[in-house]
Design a protein around this motif. Structure first.
Motif, mmCIF file in Angstrom:
data_model
loop_
_atom_site.group_PDB
_atom_site.id
_atom_site.type_symbol
_atom_site.label_atom_id
_atom_site.label_comp_id
_atom_site.label_asym_id
_atom_site.label_seq_id
_atom_site.Cartn_x
_atom_site.Cartn_y
_atom_site.Cartn_z
ATOM 1 N N LEU A 19 0.819 -1.202 0.000
ATOM 2 C CA LEU A 19 0.000 0.000 0.000
ATOM 3 C C LEU A 19 0.861 1.263 0.000
ATOM 4 O O LEU A 19 0.523 2.257 -0.659
ATOM 5 C CB LEU A 19 -0.940 -0.001 1.208
ATOM 6 N N GLU A 20 1.969 1.229 0.735
ATOM 7 C CA GLU A 20 2.893 2.363 0.733
ATOM 8 C C GLU A 20 3.464 2.579 -0.663
ATOM 9 O O GLU A 20 3.537 3.715 -1.160
ATOM 10 C CB GLU A 20 4.022 2.096 1.728
ATOM 11 N N VAL A 21 3.866 1.497 -1.312
ATOM 12 C CA VAL A 21 4.410 1.587 -2.662
ATOM 13 C C VAL A 21 3.364 2.144 -3.622
ATOM 14 O O VAL A 21 3.650 3.015 -4.451
ATOM 15 C CB VAL A 21 4.905 0.204 -3.131
ATOM 16 N N LEU A 22 2.130 1.658 -3.504
ATOM 17 C CA LEU A 22 1.050 2.129 -4.368
ATOM 18 C C LEU A 22 0.819 3.624 -4.189
ATOM 19 O O LEU A 22 0.638 4.366 -5.163
ATOM 20 C CB LEU A 22 -0.231 1.355 -4.060
ATOM 21 N N GLN A 23 0.854 4.086 -2.951
ATOM 22 C CA GLN A 23 0.620 5.501 -2.678
ATOM 23 C C GLN A 23 1.698 6.371 -3.322
ATOM 24 O O GLN A 23 1.404 7.371 -3.984
ATOM 25 C CB GLN A 23 0.580 5.744 -1.171
ATOM 26 N N VAL A 24 2.962 5.985 -3.135
ATOM 27 C CA VAL A 24 4.059 6.786 -3.666
ATOM 28 C C VAL A 24 4.034 6.797 -5.196
ATOM 29 O O VAL A 24 4.147 7.851 -5.836
ATOM 30 C CB VAL A 24 5.411 6.251 -3.150
ATOM 31 N N SER A 26 1.542 6.151 -7.197
ATOM 32 C CA SER A 26 0.350 6.817 -7.729
ATOM 33 C C SER A 26 0.578 8.322 -7.837
ATOM 34 O O SER A 26 0.169 8.956 -8.824
ATOM 35 C CB SER A 26 -0.857 6.537 -6.839
ATOM 36 N N ARG A 27 1.227 8.880 -6.839
ATOM 37 C CA ARG A 27 1.548 10.311 -6.917
ATOM 38 C C ARG A 27 2.502 10.595 -8.072
ATOM 39 O O ARG A 27 2.339 11.564 -8.814
ATOM 40 C CB ARG A 27 2.163 10.787 -5.597
ATOM 41 N N LEU A 28 3.503 9.704 -8.253
ATOM 42 C CA LEU A 28 4.410 9.874 -9.383
ATOM 43 C C LEU A 28 3.671 9.698 -10.709
ATOM 44 O O LEU A 28 3.948 10.406 -11.682
ATOM 45 C CB LEU A 28 5.557 8.864 -9.288
ATOM 46 N N GLY A 29 2.740 8.759 -10.755
ATOM 47 C CA GLY A 29 1.979 8.544 -11.976
ATOM 48 C C GLY A 29 1.121 9.729 -12.363
ATOM 49 O O GLY A 29 0.763 9.887 -13.536
ATOM 50 N N LEU A 30 0.801 10.579 -11.400
ATOM 51 C CA LEU A 30 0.012 11.777 -11.665
ATOM 52 C C LEU A 30 0.866 12.987 -11.982
ATOM 53 O O LEU A 30 0.356 14.003 -12.472
ATOM 54 C CB LEU A 30 -0.878 12.098 -10.458
ATOM 55 N N THR A 31 2.166 12.934 -11.707
ATOM 56 C CA THR A 31 3.018 14.123 -11.825
ATOM 57 C C THR A 31 4.237 13.940 -12.714
ATOM 58 O O THR A 31 4.924 14.910 -13.008
ATOM 59 C CB THR A 31 3.507 14.573 -10.434
ATOM 60 N N LEU A 92 3.818 -5.076 -8.380
ATOM 61 C CA LEU A 92 2.544 -4.828 -9.055
ATOM 62 C C LEU A 92 1.945 -3.487 -8.636
ATOM 63 O O LEU A 92 1.358 -2.770 -9.451
ATOM 64 C CB LEU A 92 1.570 -5.957 -8.749
ATOM 65 N N ALA A 93 2.106 -3.141 -7.348
ATOM 66 C CA ALA A 93 1.601 -1.860 -6.868
ATOM 67 C C ALA A 93 2.331 -0.706 -7.536
ATOM 68 O O ALA A 93 1.715 0.310 -7.897
ATOM 69 C CB ALA A 93 1.739 -1.781 -5.344
ATOM 70 N N ALA A 94 3.654 -0.838 -7.712
ATOM 71 C CA ALA A 94 4.425 0.207 -8.375
ATOM 72 C C ALA A 94 3.968 0.382 -9.815
ATOM 73 O O ALA A 94 3.782 1.510 -10.299
ATOM 74 C CB ALA A 94 5.916 -0.136 -8.328
#
Length: 407
Positions: A19-24, A26-31, A92-94
């Protein structure tokens, strides 16, 4: 005023949660605007300098390895970082966090969402491209200080840049890295053995062998299965898989492969293909997300099912071959000759970044003096003031829109 120094070695934190990896990510995927080279700069700033999930040397080794392999290098680096941090679920989360935002935007575009248009849209897109200039410049600056500390490695970096700049062949990047490795064997053997970060410890050798077998079986078996069954869905998956498996030299090289696979059979018109390509430049994340757009509009499946087929098909081969190589590369690089080769490869990667800073990043973006001023300000915010990349993205986008309105 005191300035921060970038860490050359770090104490690796203990493993994290998916979940931590997904959060980080996801922010990179948006920016993360600017293409694969800029993505590597964002990743370095986030995971080497800020979060210290990986040290500078291990990150450079990972980048060098992924440049050797077919597939989307920046996505492979992100996949490996997630794998190291939180195992296979972290990998997979990354991938999901970094890829799905841009894929969702392109699927919306496929359904008829309005593309950026007019002076404001053009200015916004141009400002985002100026962000890439600052990001890549910072990456070249930081990595060159760490990875080219002597004349030998600086020379390798310059030679690699020249090979890429003077050649129009996509394979020139691979050749420059290979030549860098050979030069490292000759020039960089006298250095002491170094302790590298553990980027492949979570992949066992049996798992690596299975991944390599899966890569080959799918590459050879999908065309045969498609011809036997006559299924257009299998044929479309094969077209995506072949594009992801055979592309070297960055995400843009996949476009002619995809065009042959989808425009050629008549599944997608040339106009629709080019419109999607234009939209892919306006969204963050990996260019391979263009496969979601193609899958959504292609005749064999279309819609969300087609988008999923496109994403899985195009990313899968790069991840399989990465998983297959990681456990063996981790063992080989502890030999003196392997370390010398990797020093040369790392220097060559700096050269590739330098070449990319000029073309296509600089040549396709800098048009006038005001563009230089915006890019230089973004570089200063990143390299001197340690500003978060999102702030630089916002600044450059606003400056681009302002410039367009004043013209």
């Amino acid at each position: 005023m005191t300035t921060q120094t970038e860490p050359s070695t770090v104490e690796r934190p203990s493993g994290g949660a998916p979940l931590e990896v997904l959060q980080v990510f996801s922010r990179l995927g948006l920016t993360c605007f600017g293409g694969p080279i800029a993505h590597l700069g964002y990743f370095r700033d986030e995971f080497v300098v800020r979060r210290r999930w990986i040290d500078e040397q291990a990150y450079a080794d990972l980048v060098g390895l992924c440049q050797f392999l077919p597939g989307p290098a920046s996505s492979q680096v992100g996949f490996a970082l997630g794998l190291q941090r939180a195992g296979y679920l972290g990998a997979l989360a990354a991938w999901a966090g970094f890829t799905l935002p841009s894929a969702a935007a392109l699927v919306l575009f496929a359904y008829g969402a309005a593309a950026l248009d007019g002076p404001i849209g053009a200015g916004l897109l141009h400002g985002l491209k100026l962000t890439a200039v600052a990001i890549v410049a910072q990456a070249v600056w930081g990595m060159s200080r760490q990875l080219c500390p002597d004349r030998q490695r600086a020379t390798i970096a310059v030679a690699a840049a020249l090979v890429v700049l003077l050649s129009s062949e996509p394979m020139a990047q691979l050749g420059a890295i290979a030549l860098g490795g050979l030069a490292g064997l000759v020039w960089c053997r006298s250095d002491a053995l170094q302790r590298f970060g553990d980027v492949g410890a979570r992949v066992s050798r049996p798992a690596g062998i299975a991944a390599l077998l899966g890569f080959v079986v799918l590459l050879l078996g999908l065309p045969l299965l498609g011809s036997i069954t006559g299924s257009s869905i299998i044929a479309a998956f094969d077209a995506f898989y072949r594009a992801g498996a055979l592309v070297f030299g960055g995400g843009h090289v996949v476009l002619p492969l995809l065009r042959d696979g989808f425009v050629g059979p008549g599944w997608v018109s040339d106009d629709a293909f080019l419109a999607g390509y234009g939209a892919a430049q306006a969204v963050p994340g990996p260019l391979f997300s263009f496969a979601a757009y193609l899958g959504a509009i292609a005749a064999p499946a279309s819609g969300l099912t087609g988008a999923a087929i496109g994403l899985i098909g195009i990313f899968l081969p790069g991840f399989l071959i990465l998983l297959g190589v990681l456990p063996f590369w981790h063992g080989l690089r502890h030999y003196p000759a392997a370390q010398a080769m990797m020093r040369g490869v790392n220097a060559a990667v700096v050269g590739l970044l330098g070449a990319a800073l000029y073309t296509p990043v600089w040549t396709s973006t800098i048009r006038e003096t005001s563009d230089v001023a915006i890019a230089l300000t973004g570089f200063a915010l990143l390299a001197i003031w340690r500003a978060p990349p999102l702030l630089v993205v916002a600044f450059s986008a606003a400056a681009g829109v302002t410039g367009a309105l004043l013209r």
